[in-house]
Design a protein around this motif. Sequence first.
Motif, PDB file in Angstrom:
ATOM      1  N   PHE A   1       5.062   0.362 -14.790  1.00 58.69           N
ATOM      2  CA  PHE A   1       4.606   0.962 -13.544  1.00 58.69           C
ATOM      3  C   PHE A   1       3.483   0.172 -12.856  1.00 58.69           C
ATOM      4  CE2 PHE A   1       6.439   4.448 -15.995  1.00 58.69           C
ATOM      5  CZ  PHE A   1       7.333   4.966 -15.068  1.00 58.69           C
ATOM      6  N   THR A   2       3.175  -1.006 -13.387  1.00 60.20           N
ATOM      7  CA  THR A   2       2.175  -1.842 -12.727  1.00 60.20           C
ATOM      8  C   THR A   2       2.808  -2.507 -11.508  1.00 60.20           C
ATOM      9  OG1 THR A   2       0.987  -2.260 -14.781  1.00 60.20           O
ATOM     10  CG2 THR A   2       0.620  -3.802 -12.982  1.00 60.20           C
ATOM     11  N   VAL A   3       2.249  -2.247 -10.340  1.00 62.06           N
ATOM     12  CA  VAL A   3       2.797  -2.785  -9.097  1.00 62.06           C
ATOM     13  C   VAL A   3       2.286  -4.210  -8.908  1.00 62.06           C
ATOM     14  CG1 VAL A   3       2.991  -2.473  -6.610  1.00 62.06           C
ATOM     15  CG2 VAL A   3       2.774  -0.463  -8.109  1.00 62.06           C
ATOM     16  N   PRO A   4       3.196  -5.202  -8.841  1.00 62.64           N
ATOM     17  CA  PRO A   4       2.738  -6.581  -8.581  1.00 62.64           C
ATOM     18  C   PRO A   4       2.088  -6.661  -7.196  1.00 62.64           C
ATOM     19  CG  PRO A   4       5.005  -6.544  -9.387  1.00 62.64           C
ATOM     20  CD  PRO A   4       4.646  -5.134  -9.047  1.00 62.64           C
ATOM     21  N   LEU A   5       0.983  -7.378  -7.125  1.00 65.82           N
ATOM     22  CA  LEU A   5       0.254  -7.491  -5.865  1.00 65.82           C
ATOM     23  C   LEU A   5       0.593  -8.795  -5.164  1.00 65.82           C
ATOM     24  CD1 LEU A   5      -3.243  -6.202  -7.054  1.00 65.82           C
ATOM     25  CD2 LEU A   5      -1.310  -4.892  -6.150  1.00 65.82           C
ATOM     26  N   GLU A   6       0.299  -8.830  -3.883  1.00 68.29           N
ATOM     27  CA  GLU A   6       0.557 -10.042  -3.111  1.00 68.29           C
ATOM     28  C   GLU A   6      -0.549 -11.058  -3.353  1.00 68.29           C
ATOM     29  OE1 GLU A   6       1.005  -8.989   0.946  1.00 68.29           O
ATOM     30  OE2 GLU A   6       2.974  -8.072   0.655  1.00 68.29           O
ATOM     31  N   GLU A   7      -0.141 -12.261  -3.654  1.00 66.11           N
ATOM     32  CA  GLU A   7      -1.099 -13.341  -3.875  1.00 66.11           C
ATOM     33  C   GLU A   7      -1.446 -13.965  -2.535  1.00 66.11           C
ATOM     34  OE1 GLU A   7      -0.455 -17.555  -5.737  1.00 66.11           O
ATOM     35  OE2 GLU A   7      -0.582 -16.079  -7.342  1.00 66.11           O
ATOM     36  N   ARG A   8      -2.711 -13.922  -2.194  1.00 62.95           N
ATOM     37  CA  ARG A   8      -3.136 -14.433  -0.895  1.00 62.95           C
ATOM     38  C   ARG A   8      -3.825 -15.778  -1.059  1.00 62.95           C
ATOM     39  NH1 ARG A   8      -2.660 -10.597   3.012  1.00 62.95           N
ATOM     40  NH2 ARG A   8      -2.132  -8.529   2.239  1.00 62.95           N
ATOM     41  N   GLU A   9      -3.633 -16.614  -0.038  1.00 68.32           N
ATOM     42  CA  GLU A   9      -4.250 -17.928  -0.083  1.00 68.32           C
ATOM     43  C   GLU A   9      -5.772 -17.798   0.014  1.00 68.32           C
ATOM     44  OE1 GLU A   9      -2.705 -20.725  -0.582  1.00 68.32           O
ATOM     45  OE2 GLU A   9      -0.743 -19.732  -0.662  1.00 68.32           O
ATOM     46  N   PRO A  10      -6.530 -18.570  -0.777  1.00 65.90           N
ATOM     47  CA  PRO A  10      -7.999 -18.503  -0.684  1.00 65.90           C
ATOM     48  C   PRO A  10      -8.472 -18.971   0.682  1.00 65.90           C
ATOM     49  CG  PRO A  10      -7.320 -20.348  -2.068  1.00 65.90           C
ATOM     50  CD  PRO A  10      -6.093 -19.543  -1.787  1.00 65.90           C
ATOM     51  N   VAL A  11      -9.566 -18.407   1.170  1.00 66.96           N
ATOM     52  CA  VAL A  11     -10.118 -18.790   2.452  1.00 66.96           C
ATOM     53  C   VAL A  11     -10.915 -20.078   2.282  1.00 66.96           C
ATOM     54  CG1 VAL A  11     -11.621 -18.090   4.342  1.00 66.96           C
ATOM     55  CG2 VAL A  11     -10.236 -16.377   3.149  1.00 66.96           C
TER      56      VAL A  11
ATOM     57  N   MET B   1       0.792  -1.219   0.000  1.00 67.62           N
ATOM     58  CA  MET B   1       0.000   0.000   0.000  1.00 67.62           C
ATOM     59  C   MET B   1       0.833   1.282   0.000  1.00 67.62           C
ATOM     60  SD  MET B   1      -3.176  -0.076  -0.540  1.00 67.62           S
ATOM     61  CE  MET B   1      -3.715   1.486   0.145  1.00 67.62           C
ATOM     62  N   PRO B   2       1.929   1.378   0.775  1.00 66.98           N
ATOM     63  CA  PRO B   2       2.697   2.637   0.713  1.00 66.98           C
ATOM     64  C   PRO B   2       3.162   2.965  -0.701  1.00 66.98           C
ATOM     65  CG  PRO B   2       3.355   1.356   2.622  1.00 66.98           C
ATOM     66  CD  PRO B   2       2.455   0.466   1.803  1.00 66.98           C
ATOM     67  N   ARG B   3       3.718   1.970  -1.412  1.00 66.53           N
ATOM     68  CA  ARG B   3       4.182   2.185  -2.788  1.00 66.53           C
ATOM     69  C   ARG B   3       3.010   2.514  -3.700  1.00 66.53           C
ATOM     70  NH1 ARG B   3       7.070  -0.393  -7.183  1.00 66.53           N
ATOM     71  NH2 ARG B   3       6.142   0.581  -9.034  1.00 66.53           N
ATOM     72  N   ARG B   4       1.926   1.761  -3.574  1.00 67.92           N
ATOM     73  CA  ARG B   4       0.793   1.948  -4.475  1.00 67.92           C
ATOM     74  C   ARG B   4       0.099   3.279  -4.238  1.00 67.92           C
ATOM     75  NH1 ARG B   4      -2.742  -2.717  -2.982  1.00 67.92           N
ATOM     76  NH2 ARG B   4      -4.079  -2.092  -4.727  1.00 67.92           N
ATOM     77  N   LEU B   5      -0.055   3.655  -2.975  1.00 68.44           N
ATOM     78  CA  LEU B   5      -0.718   4.922  -2.677  1.00 68.44           C
ATOM     79  C   LEU B   5       0.126   6.104  -3.145  1.00 68.44           C
ATOM     80  CD1 LEU B   5      -3.156   6.313  -1.435  1.00 68.44           C
ATOM     81  CD2 LEU B   5      -2.003   6.218   0.785  1.00 68.44           C
TER      82      LEU B   5
ATOM     83  N   ALA C   1      -1.123   1.479 -10.120  1.00 70.98           N
ATOM     84  CA  ALA C   1      -1.256   1.362  -8.667  1.00 70.98           C
ATOM     85  C   ALA C   1      -2.346   0.375  -8.274  1.00 70.98           C
ATOM     86  CB  ALA C   1      -1.542   2.732  -8.059  1.00 70.98           C
ATOM     87  N   GLN C   2      -3.239   0.049  -9.181  1.00 73.48           N
ATOM     88  CA  GLN C   2      -4.286  -0.949  -8.979  1.00 73.48           C
ATOM     89  C   GLN C   2      -5.158  -0.650  -7.752  1.00 73.48           C
ATOM     90  OE1 GLN C   2      -3.686  -4.810 -10.659  1.00 73.48           O
ATOM     91  NE2 GLN C   2      -1.516  -4.744 -10.167  1.00 73.48           N
ATOM     92  N   LEU C   3      -5.632   0.580  -7.686  1.00 68.97           N
ATOM     93  CA  LEU C   3      -6.524   0.988  -6.593  1.00 68.97           C
ATOM     94  C   LEU C   3      -7.865   1.492  -7.124  1.00 68.97           C
ATOM     95  CD1 LEU C   3      -3.917   2.644  -4.219  1.00 68.97           C
ATOM     96  CD2 LEU C   3      -5.412   0.717  -3.650  1.00 68.97           C
ATOM     97  N   GLY C   4      -8.223   1.054  -8.311  1.00 69.92           N
ATOM     98  CA  GLY C   4      -9.515   1.425  -8.870  1.00 69.92           C
ATOM     99  C   GLY C   4      -9.378   2.361 -10.047  1.00 69.92           C
ATOM    100  N   PRO C   5     -10.238   2.218 -11.060  1.00 72.26           N
ATOM    101  CA  PRO C   5     -10.177   3.081 -12.244  1.00 72.26           C
ATOM    102  C   PRO C   5     -10.711   4.469 -11.952  1.00 72.26           C
ATOM    103  CG  PRO C   5     -12.098   1.670 -12.375  1.00 72.26           C
ATOM    104  CD  PRO C   5     -11.348   1.244 -11.142  1.00 72.26           C
ATOM    105  N   GLY C   6     -10.366   5.423 -12.799  1.00 69.58           N
ATOM    106  CA  GLY C   6     -10.948   6.749 -12.701  1.00 69.58           C
ATOM    107  C   GLY C   6     -12.415   6.708 -13.092  1.00 69.58           C
ATOM    108  N   PRO C   7     -13.184   7.736 -12.739  1.00 74.05           N
ATOM    109  CA  PRO C   7     -14.611   7.742 -13.067  1.00 74.05           C
ATOM    110  C   PRO C   7     -14.889   7.508 -14.544  1.00 74.05           C
ATOM    111  CG  PRO C   7     -14.130   9.496 -11.510  1.00 74.05           C
ATOM    112  CD  PRO C   7     -12.803   8.917 -11.927  1.00 74.05           C
TER     113      PRO C   7
ATOM    114  N   GLY D   1     -13.274   2.353  -6.234  1.00 71.74           N
ATOM    115  CA  GLY D   1     -12.207   2.069  -5.288  1.00 71.74           C
ATOM    116  C   GLY D   1     -11.649   3.361  -4.708  1.00 71.74           C
ATOM    117  N   LEU D   2     -10.660   3.233  -3.838  1.00 68.09           N
ATOM    118  CA  LEU D   2     -10.017   4.407  -3.256  1.00 68.09           C
ATOM    119  C   LEU D   2      -9.448   5.301  -4.350  1.00 68.09           C
ATOM    120  CD1 LEU D   2      -8.855   6.016  -0.843  1.00 68.09           C
ATOM    121  CD2 LEU D   2      -6.862   4.493  -0.924  1.00 68.09           C
ATOM    122  N   GLY D   3      -8.814   4.675  -5.344  1.00 68.19           N
ATOM    123  CA  GLY D   3      -8.244   5.447  -6.437  1.00 68.19           C
ATOM    124  C   GLY D   3      -9.290   6.191  -7.237  1.00 68.19           C
TER     125      GLY D   3
END
Length: 224
Positions: free
Chosen positions: A209-219, A23-27, A143-149, A92-94
Amino acid sequence: MGTVTQTPLANLGPAEQLRAGRMPRRLAQLLVGLWLYGVSMGLMIRSGLGQVPWDVLHYGLALHLPLSIGQVVVVASFVVLLLWIPLRQAPGLGTILNAVLIGVALDVTLAMVTAPSAVAIRIAFMVVGILGNALATALYIGAQLGPGPRDGLMTGWSRRTGWSLRLVRTSLEVVVVAVGWLLGGVLGVGTVLYAIAIGPLTQHLLPLFTVPLEEREPVSDASR
């Protein structure tokens, strides 16, 4: 901790975007990208050689409203977000930061930069504006935090209608440019060059500039 995936762009909902790590890098990248986007729009306007397609509409509206062009950008962004509702798009936040910061950066830029009289400087403003806009787009999308309007409107419309994204984008931009021009917006060589160059430039810059995201284990079902 999850492992880092190299998937270029993830298809995540708003909550998942916030949980995807880095998040710090992406934000930071998002904020820099959005501010640069507003600055690049301001340079295009100050060049006097044509505006970004949506800015033709924003500028035309600003001529008839008691608002600055940056304020028009903010208001128009939230109006566009209302059109997301029937498309079942979730901001999204973005998306929210996009709706606010670009207009602020645009007004700040216009307050600090005056229109040059020399043709060479005007051309430089136009070129830097186009290149800067492409870089800004790659930064905030990456940054992958949501598209613009406006981006979300295009992708949502494309998904709901089955039309190609190119057709949807072209249709929207033809409409906004036509309406903006009728209201007094400025068309010019910069508008044409932007329309031709922005897609290829953004496509080239986005992987950088695409930030790789962390792959999380499915619940698992047992843990729910």
